[in-house]
Design a protein around this motif. Structure first.
Motif, PDB file in Angstrom:
ATOM      1  N   MET A 131      85.963   9.135  75.707  1.00 10.03           N
ATOM      2  CA  MET A 131      86.587   8.550  76.895  1.00 10.03           C
ATOM      3  C   MET A 131      87.214   7.201  76.584  1.00 10.03           C
ATOM      4  SD  MET A 131      85.911  10.585  79.389  1.00 10.03           S
ATOM      5  CE  MET A 131      86.120   9.549  80.836  1.00 10.03           C
ATOM      6  N   PRO A 137      85.749   4.167  76.257  1.00  7.20           N
ATOM      7  CA  PRO A 137      85.308   3.196  77.264  1.00  7.20           C
ATOM      8  C   PRO A 137      85.464   1.771  76.752  1.00  7.20           C
ATOM      9  CG  PRO A 137      83.420   4.084  76.119  1.00  7.20           C
ATOM     10  CD  PRO A 137      84.620   4.799  75.559  1.00  7.20           C
ATOM     11  N   VAL A 164      83.115   5.186  85.563  1.00  5.19           N
ATOM     12  CA  VAL A 164      83.905   5.721  84.460  1.00  5.19           C
ATOM     13  C   VAL A 164      85.358   5.257  84.582  1.00  5.19           C
ATOM     14  CG1 VAL A 164      84.818   7.841  83.429  1.00  5.19           C
ATOM     15  CG2 VAL A 164      82.425   7.714  84.075  1.00  5.19           C
ATOM     16  N   GLN A 165      85.866   5.243  85.821  1.00  2.00           N
ATOM     17  CA  GLN A 165      87.245   4.805  86.026  1.00  2.00           C
ATOM     18  C   GLN A 165      87.439   3.348  85.625  1.00  2.00           C
ATOM     19  OE1 GLN A 165      87.769   5.866  90.101  1.00  2.00           O
ATOM     20  NE2 GLN A 165      88.277   7.996  89.620  1.00  2.00           N
ATOM     21  N   HIS A 166      86.362   2.554  85.748  1.00  2.00           N
ATOM     22  CA  HIS A 166      86.449   1.154  85.346  1.00  2.00           C
ATOM     23  C   HIS A 166      86.217   0.977  83.856  1.00  2.00           C
ATOM     24  CE1 HIS A 166      87.075  -0.732  89.176  1.00  2.00           C
ATOM     25  NE2 HIS A 166      86.100  -0.024  89.718  1.00  2.00           N
ATOM     26  N   GLY A 167      86.077   2.057  83.132  1.00  2.00           N
ATOM     27  CA  GLY A 167      85.923   1.955  81.675  1.00  2.00           C
ATOM     28  C   GLY A 167      84.490   1.811  81.217  1.00  2.00           C
ATOM     29  N   SER A 193      86.755  13.807  84.038  1.00  2.00           N
ATOM     30  CA  SER A 193      87.645  12.755  84.513  1.00  2.00           C
ATOM     31  C   SER A 193      89.048  13.304  84.776  1.00  2.00           C
ATOM     32  CB  SER A 193      87.711  11.624  83.487  1.00  2.00           C
ATOM     33  OG  SER A 193      88.467  12.057  82.384  1.00  2.00           O
ATOM     34  N   ARG A 194      89.368  14.437  84.212  1.00  2.00           N
ATOM     35  CA  ARG A 194      90.684  15.043  84.453  1.00  2.00           C
ATOM     36  C   ARG A 194      90.705  15.866  85.720  1.00  2.00           C
ATOM     37  NH1 ARG A 194      93.987  15.930  79.592  1.00  2.00           N
ATOM     38  NH2 ARG A 194      94.755  17.832  80.517  1.00  2.00           N
ATOM     39  N   ARG A 212      81.321   8.129  88.858  1.00  2.00           N
ATOM     40  CA  ARG A 212      82.737   8.437  88.681  1.00  2.00           C
ATOM     41  C   ARG A 212      83.584   7.166  88.698  1.00  2.00           C
ATOM     42  NH1 ARG A 212      85.331  13.189  88.886  1.00  2.00           N
ATOM     43  NH2 ARG A 212      87.520  12.998  89.462  1.00  2.00           N
ATOM     44  N   GLN A 213      83.278   6.303  89.676  1.00  2.00           N
ATOM     45  CA  GLN A 213      84.017   5.030  89.744  1.00  2.00           C
ATOM     46  C   GLN A 213      83.725   4.177  88.516  1.00  2.00           C
ATOM     47  OE1 GLN A 213      82.913   3.227  93.445  1.00  2.00           O
ATOM     48  NE2 GLN A 213      84.259   4.528  94.647  1.00  2.00           N
ATOM     49  N   ILE A 241      81.246  -0.582  92.533  1.00  2.00           N
ATOM     50  CA  ILE A 241      80.992   0.670  91.845  1.00  2.00           C
ATOM     51  C   ILE A 241      79.950   1.441  92.640  1.00  2.00           C
ATOM     52  CG2 ILE A 241      80.115   1.709  89.729  1.00  2.00           C
ATOM     53  CD1 ILE A 241      81.237  -0.653  88.198  1.00  2.00           C
TER      54      ILE A 241
END
Lengths: 295, 501
Positions: B417, B419, B331-334, B364-365, B328-329, B324
């Motif tokens: 989001m 998460p 967030v992509q991992h939840g 995130s979009r 941003r990353q 990570i």
């Protein structure tokens, strides 16, 4: 590489040639320290030169009276912008942008063409010089700059007013709660800025012995660049007059170097300044970041 | 003793028709510490701002030493003898300590500053608090606690008779709080009237002589602290009975977490910031990070979320090693991270509740795929209802909401989001007891929905109430881990205190 570049004369000339820039930079430092900006100084300078030229040449006024009137107008003009910024909580960028157009327009109302000044007083000023030994002599414009610089140091670093400016730029809400007189400080800062721009205009008439409504286009950006190169943060609250002096001299040195070497064109000045500005901003960021880490 | 030095009577103040204060009274006596209590939105801040001249009351009057005063600015209030230390340290970070203490009243000669005299006076003001600092250093090189002390030193430098402390302890650790209380008691002995605003009940009872309670902008009562039991105080503040929190604790104790580890770290660390740390958090589990201020709680959270990058160790998510390198990353991992500093690291004050709420989701979009307005409105409406956010409507500017409600919007932003792990860094700092209970309840329901929660708080009792496991940090090191029945305030304190043996 350039023979004679670092002679005493070149150094005194550096001050004389950049007096207008330096004077405007001293007051711009205050403006930027307070967290503001003044874009109107270039137009104000142009307005002042043509105003003085017309008053002296066409109205037959004594140059000192003409300069006094110009300084008064500049101060009032700046104070008015400061009043708008404070009273209606407007962004300085926009208010002074408006001031920039206004002052330039007023310059053209006074005269559409440039006007030479032929006056005994101006001849005296041109001949004036305090000998410093060798071929070097301190001209009137350089002297005015150095005096204003000394005054700037005192005001910025040794008076409660200066502290209030730093406080304002450091954090305006805190400054308000700490009892700093926000309104009067802001108005005073912009009034000083208008005064400085008018003084820069007067000095530039000494230098060119003429007035021209188009003078000073983009001058405000040179001034801001010098202040930032000198280490003042554009966000306000951090910077010194000594730094600004260095910024002005760096700006001026590049200018002189290009003048010295006739092969180079003036656009090289712009390229050099642009590059320098970017490097200095990066450098500042690097410095503030390392100091934050070592805490 | 007992001479009223400041008496405010029948103070009312409305903002755009909304009554923030309605007939409020306050009496301060010399040589007393007087607590001002109330939920967020009760009108404490407004009352303080009236006393210090920031606001002019619509009606009512203030008497100081028997003379009617109407301060029109902070400066006038200070001149009258009322000095204030605000909740968020309101000093100039770029100026030196001496400048901050003396700004606006510097000793001068011929219009110029007397720098030697300034240094002497600043040092003297700090010495009154028992501090010895280099007063020439810029304020932003000091810790929050020191900044707070500087703010108090500034307030003391004027010869104030009334000192207002607005939540002075919210960013201090316990040792510093004790130190501050020592100073307050000393000032009380010198005959100062101190108005003390805080959310911590323990602290109120530790130092206060009298308590004034406000609720919804109205005056509830002025009590002797010794004669007002806690429950009655809470009842006065909330206007209702208060048993929800006890209730919560029992439920927590009964919940048996299924151990499906979501995130795990091995020797994750960064030199100079946090020592290598092993953590694991399972789905449906609330893990607490306890420790004193500066023990590395926030630093750990920021490392997990990719804000401060680790230089050793690894992170595993659902058993797989991941890297990570940015928020941003993360967030992509939840992952989701609710920052402790909601003022500067979270909320965009000029945007509306709805706009603040959808920020993370929109980010995130990507900038091109705008979240349809219909969905935005639906989301905002859903979370305003689900989290009981008190706002006139979804388009209200967020800076007009109270601290607790702002915090809920922050939470909603991340919950939108969906998460898998949410990191809550001091989610209840600076918010009132009622909102605290709601947020704790919310954490509880997130857990039941299978979310993993990393819960950071300096309020030990809150950690005890909320968490199934507690990781204890000290001096940027993990020094222990407690679970189940071992989670008790005194055990946590013991771990913090005795890891040296």
């Amino acid at each position: 590489m350039y023979e004679g570049f670092f002679s005493g004369r070149v150094i005194t000339n550096l001050f004389a040639d950049n007096a207008a820039l330096g004077i405007a930079a001293v007051v711009m430092t205050l403006v930027i320290l307070s967290g503001g900006i003044d874009l109107s100084v270039g137009s104000m300078l142009g307005f002042t030169t043509i105003l003085i030229a017309v008053l002296v040449q066409q109205k037959g006024m004594h140059p000192l009276s003409a300069i006094a009137i110009a300084l008064g107008i500049g101060t009032v003009f700046g104070a008015f912008m400061g009043f708008l910024i404070h009273r209606y909580d407007l962004p300085p960028f926009l208010v002074t942008l408006g001031g920039m157009f206004l002052a330039r327009g007023m310059a053209f109302v006074i005269s559409k063409e440039s006007l030479g000044i032929e006056n005994a007083f101006y001849n005296h000023m041109a001949d004036f010089g305090i000998p410093l030994g060798g071929k070097a002599a301190l001209s009137a414009t350089a002297l005015i700059y150095l005096l204003l610089f000394a005054l700037g140091i005192v005001v910025t670093h040794f008076t409660p007013f200066g502290r209030n400016i730093y406080a304002l730029g450091g954090s305006e809400p805190s400054a308000r709660l700490m009892g700093v007189p926000i309104g009067s400080t802001k108005i005073a800062v912009y009034a000083l800025s208008g005064f400085g721009a008018a003084l820069a205009g007067a000095v530039s008439t000494f230098y060119t012995t003429s007035g021209n409504p188009t003078t000073g286009g983009g001058f405000e950006l040179d001034v801001i660049a010098s202040v930032v190169i000198g280490g003042t943060l554009l966000t306000g609250g951090v910077g010194t007059q000594l730094g600004t002096l260095a910024g002005v001299l760096i700006f001026g040195t590049i200018h002189s170097a290009l003048d010295f070497d006739g092969r180079l064109n003036s656009y090289w000045l712009r390229i050099a300044i642009g590059g320098l500005l970017l490097i200095f901003i990066l450098f500042q960021r690097f410095l503030t970041r390392t100091s934050a880490l070592t805490r | 003793m007992s001479i009223p030095v400041l008496r405010a009577q029948n103070i009312s103040k409305a903002f755009q028709g909304v009554k923030a204060l309605d007939g409020v009274e306050l009496t301060l006596r010399t040589g007393e510490i007087h607590a001002l209590m109330g939920e967020n939105g009760a009108g404490k801040s407004t009352l303080i701002k009236v006393l210090t001249g920031v606001y002019t009351p619509d009606s009512g009057g203030i008497e100081f030493d028997g003379v009617a005063i109407a301060p029109g600015s902070t400066r006038e209030a200070e001149a009258a003898g009322i000095s204030t230390v605000y909740q968020e340290v309101n000093l100039i970070p770029t100026l030196s300590i001496a400048d901050n203490i003396l700004l606006g009243r510097q000793p001068r000669r011929f219009g110029c500053l007397r720098k030697g005299e300034m240094k002497r006076r600043a040092e003297a003001a700090l010495a009154r608090l028992g501090l010895k600092l280099d007063v020439g250093q810029p304020l932003n090189s000091c810790s929050m606690a020191v900044q707070q002390m500087v703010a108090i030193a500034r307030a003391l430098d004027i010869q104030a008779k009334v000192l207002i402390l607005d939540e002075p302890t919210s960013s201090l650790d316990e040792r510093e709080v004790e130190f501050l209380f020592g100073i307050m008691r000393k000032l009380r002995k010198d005959g100062m009237a101190i108005l003390f605003v805080t959310h911590f009940l323990d602290q109120v009872y530790a130092v206060s002589d009298r308590i004034t309670v406000l609720r919804n902008g109205k005056f509830v009562g002025d009590y002797q602290a010794a004669e007002l039991p806690r429950l009655k105080l809470i009842g006065a503040m909330l206007g209702r009975n208060f048993e929800e929190m006890e209730h919560l604790r029992e439920e927590t104790a009964h919940a048996a977490p299924s151990r499906k580890v979501f995130l795990e770290t091995h020797k994750l660390g960064r030199r100079g910031i946090i020592n290598p740390i092993d953590l694991n958090i399972a789905a449906g589990e609330v893990v607490g990070l306890a420790g004193l201020l500066g023990s590395g709680r926030t630093e750990t959270a920021k490392m997990l979320f990719g804000i401060d990058l680790p230089d050793q160790g690894e992170i595993q998510i659902e058993g797989e090693k991941v890297s990570i390198k940015s928020a941003r990353q993360a967030v992509q991992h939840g992952l989701a991270f609710c920052s402790e500093d909601r003022k500067s690291e979270g909320l965009i004050p000029h945007l509306s509740v709805r706009e603040n709420l959808i920020l993370a989701m929109q980010a995130s979009r990507g900038p091109l795929r705008l979240l349809p307005r219909k969905e935005q409105d639906a989301l905002a409406a859903h979370y305003i209802r689900a989290l009981n956010i008190k706002t006139p409507n979804a388009e209200a500017q967020i800076s007009n909401l109270s601290g607790g409600n702002q915090q809920k919007v922050m939470l909603a932003r991340w919950l939108a989001m969906q998460p898998k792990l949410i990191i809550l860094d001091e989610p209840t700092r600076g918010i009132d007891v009622g909102a605290k209970a709601e947020i704790e309840k919310l954490v509880h329901s997130l857990k039941s929905q299978g979310m993993a929660v990393l819960f950071i708080s300096s309020d030990m009792e809150e950690i005890v109430r909320t968490c199934q496991r507690v990781v204890v940090l000290r001096d940027r090191k993990k020094v222990g881990e407690l679970s189940g029945e071992d989670i008790q305030v005194n055990r946590i304190m013991n771990v913090i205190a005795h890891h040296d043996e």
